[in-house]
Design a protein around this motif. Structure first.
Motif, PDB file in Angstrom:
ATOM      1  N   HIS A  67       0.823  -1.007   0.015  1.00  0.00           N
ATOM      2  CA  HIS A  67      -0.467   0.208   0.064  1.00  0.00           C
ATOM      3  C   HIS A  67       0.778   1.656  -0.460  1.00  0.00           C
ATOM      4  N   ILE A 101       0.330  -6.287  -5.420  1.00  0.00           N
ATOM      5  CA  ILE A 101      -0.702  -6.015  -4.053  1.00  0.00           C
ATOM      6  C   ILE A 101      -1.481  -7.577  -3.428  1.00  0.00           C
ATOM      7  N   HIS A 103      -3.464  -9.265  -2.279  1.00  0.00           N
ATOM      8  CA  HIS A 103      -4.005 -10.048  -2.812  1.00  0.00           C
ATOM      9  C   HIS A 103      -4.311 -10.532  -3.778  1.00  0.00           C
ATOM     10  N   ASP A 121      -7.626  -6.240   5.202  1.00  0.00           N
ATOM     11  CA  ASP A 121      -8.070  -5.757   4.218  1.00  0.00           C
ATOM     12  C   ASP A 121      -9.367  -6.525   3.710  1.00  0.00           C
ATOM     13  N   HIS A 123     -10.443  -6.576   1.284  1.00  0.00           N
ATOM     14  CA  HIS A 123     -11.021  -7.316  -0.208  1.00  0.00           C
ATOM     15  C   HIS A 123     -10.042  -8.191   0.300  1.00  0.00           C
ATOM     16  N   SER A 298      -4.889  -2.123  -9.779  1.00  0.00           N
ATOM     17  CA  SER A 298      -5.943  -2.630  -8.335  1.00  0.00           C
ATOM     18  C   SER A 298      -6.347  -3.969  -8.262  1.00  0.00           C
ATOM     19  N   CYS A 357      -0.281  -0.732  -5.094  1.00  0.00           N
ATOM     20  CA  CYS A 357      -1.938  -0.580  -4.816  1.00  0.00           C
ATOM     21  C   CYS A 357      -1.730   0.888  -5.107  1.00  0.00           C
ATOM     22  N   ILE A 361      -5.317   4.026  -3.511  1.00  0.00           N
ATOM     23  CA  ILE A 361      -5.323   4.310  -2.713  1.00  0.00           C
ATOM     24  C   ILE A 361      -4.365   6.382  -2.487  1.00  0.00           C
ATOM     25  N   ASN A 378     -12.078  -0.581  -7.627  1.00  0.00           N
ATOM     26  CA  ASN A 378     -13.278  -0.932  -7.033  1.00  0.00           C
ATOM     27  C   ASN A 378     -13.780   0.541  -6.458  1.00  0.00           C
ATOM     28  N   ARG A 384     -10.659  10.189  -2.743  1.00  0.00           N
ATOM     29  CA  ARG A 384      -9.400   8.956  -2.063  1.00  0.00           C
ATOM     30  C   ARG A 384      -8.840   9.019  -2.939  1.00  0.00           C
TER      31      ARG A 384
END
Ligand code: MIC
Ligand code: SF4
Length: 640
Positions: A67, A101, A103, A121, A123, A298, A357, A361, A378, A384
């Motif tokens: 991140h 990332i 995930h 997190d 996700h 992402s 990310c 982010i 997402n 943001r």
């Protein structure tokens, strides 16, 4: 025996006590096969794990760094060094910056069908694409899962999503999940596991399935899951893990709370318009709108298939607007390079960024003032992206590609996009694997000046008395409560993060007002409406308000992960018994609340009136709230 859904099978297989599942809403405790963090939530998680006095984690555990990677100044590097050394000490796998990332790496390297997991997190639910039950949680709950190998949660309802047909050219997995958002809205998944099934499933690859489960978080779902089938076997085999495959599916005749039917062949390209992933319309309706930026990547849409399709549309042409790309992992970047796509993307004028990310982010890639950015991400919550006046719309990689070429929202080509089939690249050497216990014990955990000690919090008094510090409306996200972006390097410094960031985008005077109120002996209250705390799992959205003296949050309805985080930091979460009472309270009102018996009737006393409230916590949370939070209680009661 009664036919079971896939969710029921996995949960039954992991129940800590007993062999039956309770009705939806009752708390269950399950065994956890994997727990992980990322760098922005990981330092707090690790500080809590250390404070628990744990010598070595129980389940497979991973600290990913993805991140906060700009490393401007000492703060990020300090965080990363701490995460690395504490991982070595406690038996946790460490994934350094640049590997990818969380995930994405989790799917490529660790998830197996039938597993359970929690990650710090939201996700984390991405892993459901591989036939596993993974959930997002706050850092404390992940630390607890690492310490004990267990996790408690309210038993969800299981809703079947019956997929038929196959996607048409120009339509992608992103459009399937945007359709789900159109059907269910941003809070329609609360308390639900979406279990995908039906003949359409076989037409979706594993990474397509993960795009769909990933954004289940945007509906507030507990998680989502796909069956494990031939496509799962192919994915695991192509990533060097054929032995991890096992077929898994629901029994014929399994019962569901509800069934949602989606015909994949009837879908068209969709767009979620600023400022919510739930604002779904057709791309066709917005074609021709000028854009200023495109950003692809992402955890939702950064697979080889996603980026290769994007690159194919761009091949031999030049982008018309600033276009950024974030591959999901170093392995994906290498696969793209071997297929020749990195070169063709550079020729097209794409700015290839680090595997992480990034702009998702707000770590770089902010759009121009008043700009419109099309992103394959997402979330498009206000601010943001790092630019207050910019608007972010969410689309598939094919819509992003077609629009990057024209500089306006554009429908993707109607013919099928064939991309080069290229074997997956394995990048397991990037991980630093746990040391044997005897060696781990000798590791010195390095805490640079950015790693601050955890604050101590006092127990709950019998009566809370103070001011309504903020009155807010619907869908307040954790990005509104505790923004990330340029504040990410403060994640290990609660005081600074609270003073500089808490509610800063909603009311810049909040932190100073709250601290003055706290120091004068007042207890802070927040009032809001539906879906409070949607979005990220960041526990700082509870921890920092608590540090600022907030002791109770009264709303119409909470998002799942946030309510658990409030309890963990000793903030009492309550809902209005009558929603209309929201109108009776104003910001600045003096209020009081008798919390001496959290199991009894609860009333907010305001302007001489008693407003009835319901607990948003579980009966099992009362002890935690009384103790002032989860960590003080853990330390007092855990026997190893
Ligand atoms: C997000 O997408 O909002 C984040 C940043 O990944 C968060 C975690 C965090 O705030 O560190 C999430 O989704 O939980
Ligand atoms: Fe990272 Fe964005 Fe995914 Fe959060 S949503 S994990 S910030 S890529």
């Amino acid at each position: 025996m009664k036919p079971l859904s896939l969710t029921e099978k996995i949960l039954l297989d992991h129940l800590v006590d007993g062999d039956t599942l309770p009705p939806a809403g009752e708390v269950i405790k399950i065994k956890i096969d994997e727990a992980f963090t990322q760098d922005a939530t990981g330092t707090m998680c690790m500080l809590q794990l250390e404070a628990m006095g744990i010598k070595r984690v129980k389940p497979l555990s991973v600290n990913f760094v993805d991140h906060s990677m700009l490393q401007v100044g000492f703060r990020n590097p300090d965080d990363h060094e701490y995460l690395k050394t504490v991982a070595e000490k406690l038996g946790i796998v460490y994934s350094p910056a640049g590997t990818g990332i969380c995930h994405f790496l989790n799917m490529e390297n660790f998830v197996k069908p039938g597993m359970t997991g929690v990650g710090a997190d939201s996700h984390t639910v991405n892993a459901g694409g591989c036939g596993a039950i993974f959930m997002g949680a706050g850092g404390y709950d992940v630390a607890l899962a690492m310490a004990t190998g267990q996790y408690s949660m309210p038993m969800p309802q299981v809703v079947k999503v019956n997929l038929t047909g196959a996607l048409k050219p120009g339509v992608m997995a992103m459009d399937v999940i945007l359709k789900m958002l159109e059907i269910n809205g941003v809070k329609g998944g609360k308390g639900i596991i979406f279990e995908y099934g039906g003949p359409g499933v076989a037409n979706l690859s594993l990474t397509e399935r993960a795009t769909i489960t990933n954004m289940g978080a945007e509906m507030g779902a507990t998680t989502s899951i796909f069956p494990s089938d031939e496509r799962t076997r192919e994915f695991l085999a192509s990533h060097g893990r054929p032995e991890d495959y096992k077929p898994l599916a629901a029994d014929e005749g399994a019962e569901y709370a509800r069934i949602i039917d989606i015909d994949l062949s009837a879908l068209e390209p969709l767009i979620a318009l600023y400022p919510s992933p739930g604002n779904v319309e057709t791309v066709a309706a917005h074609a021709g709108t000028k854009i200023n930026q495109v950003s692809v990547g992402s955890c939702t849409n950064s697979s080889y298939e996603n980026i290769a399709s994007f690159a194919e549309v761009l091949k031999g042409k030049r982008v018309a607007v600033d276009t950024l790309l974030y591959p999901g992992s170093r392995a994906v970047a290498m696969q793209l390079a071997e297929a020749g796509y990195i070169t063709s993307l550079y020729h097209s004028g794409v700015r290839i960024q680090e595997n992480g990310c990034g702009a998702c982010i707000g770590q770089g890639g902010s759009p121009v003032s008043n700009g419109i950015s099309l992103r394959t991400f997402n979330r498009n919550f206000p601010k943001r992206s790092g630019t207050e006046t910019a608007q972010v719309h969410l689309v598939s990689p094919l819509v992003a590609a077609a629009s990057a070429l024209t500089g306006e929202i554009t429908l993707p080509p109607a013919q099928p996009i064939e991309f080069k089939q290229q074997p997956a690249v394995l990048d397991t050497d990037s991980f630093i694997m746990p040391l044997p216990p005897e060696e781990a014990e000798k590791v010195e955990v390095i805490r640079g000046p950015n790693i601050m000690a955890l604050p101590d919090f006092d127990p709950l008094p019998d009566r809370l008395e103070g001011e309504v510090l903020l009155k807010l409306g619907d869908n307040i996200s954790t990005d509104d409560i505790q923004p990330a972006g340029t504040f990410l390097p403060l994640r290990s410094n609660v005081k600074e993060y609270a003073m500089q960031a808490t509610f800063s985008q909603v009311d810049p005077s909040f932190s100073k007002r709250a601290v003055a109120h706290r120091d004068a002996g007042g207890h802070g209250f927040i009032v809001a409406r539906e879906n409070y705390g949607q979005g990220s799992s960041r526990e700082h959205a509870a921890l920092c308000p608590r540090w600022l003296g907030v002791r109770a949050v009264v709303v119409a309805q909470f998002a799942r992960i946030h309510v658990a985080n409030l309890v963990n930091f000793g903030i009492v979460p309550l809902t209005f018994a009558n929603e209309a009472d929201y109108d009776k309270i104003s910001q600045g009102d003096t209020v009081s609340l008798d919390v001496s018996n959290l199991e009894g009737d609860l009333f907010l006393e305001v302007k001489g009136e008693k407003i009835p409230l319901n607990p948003a916590f579980e009966p099992g949370d009362v002890e935690t709230l009384k103790a002032g939070g989860a960590l003080p209680l853990f330390k007092a009661t855990y026997k190893g």
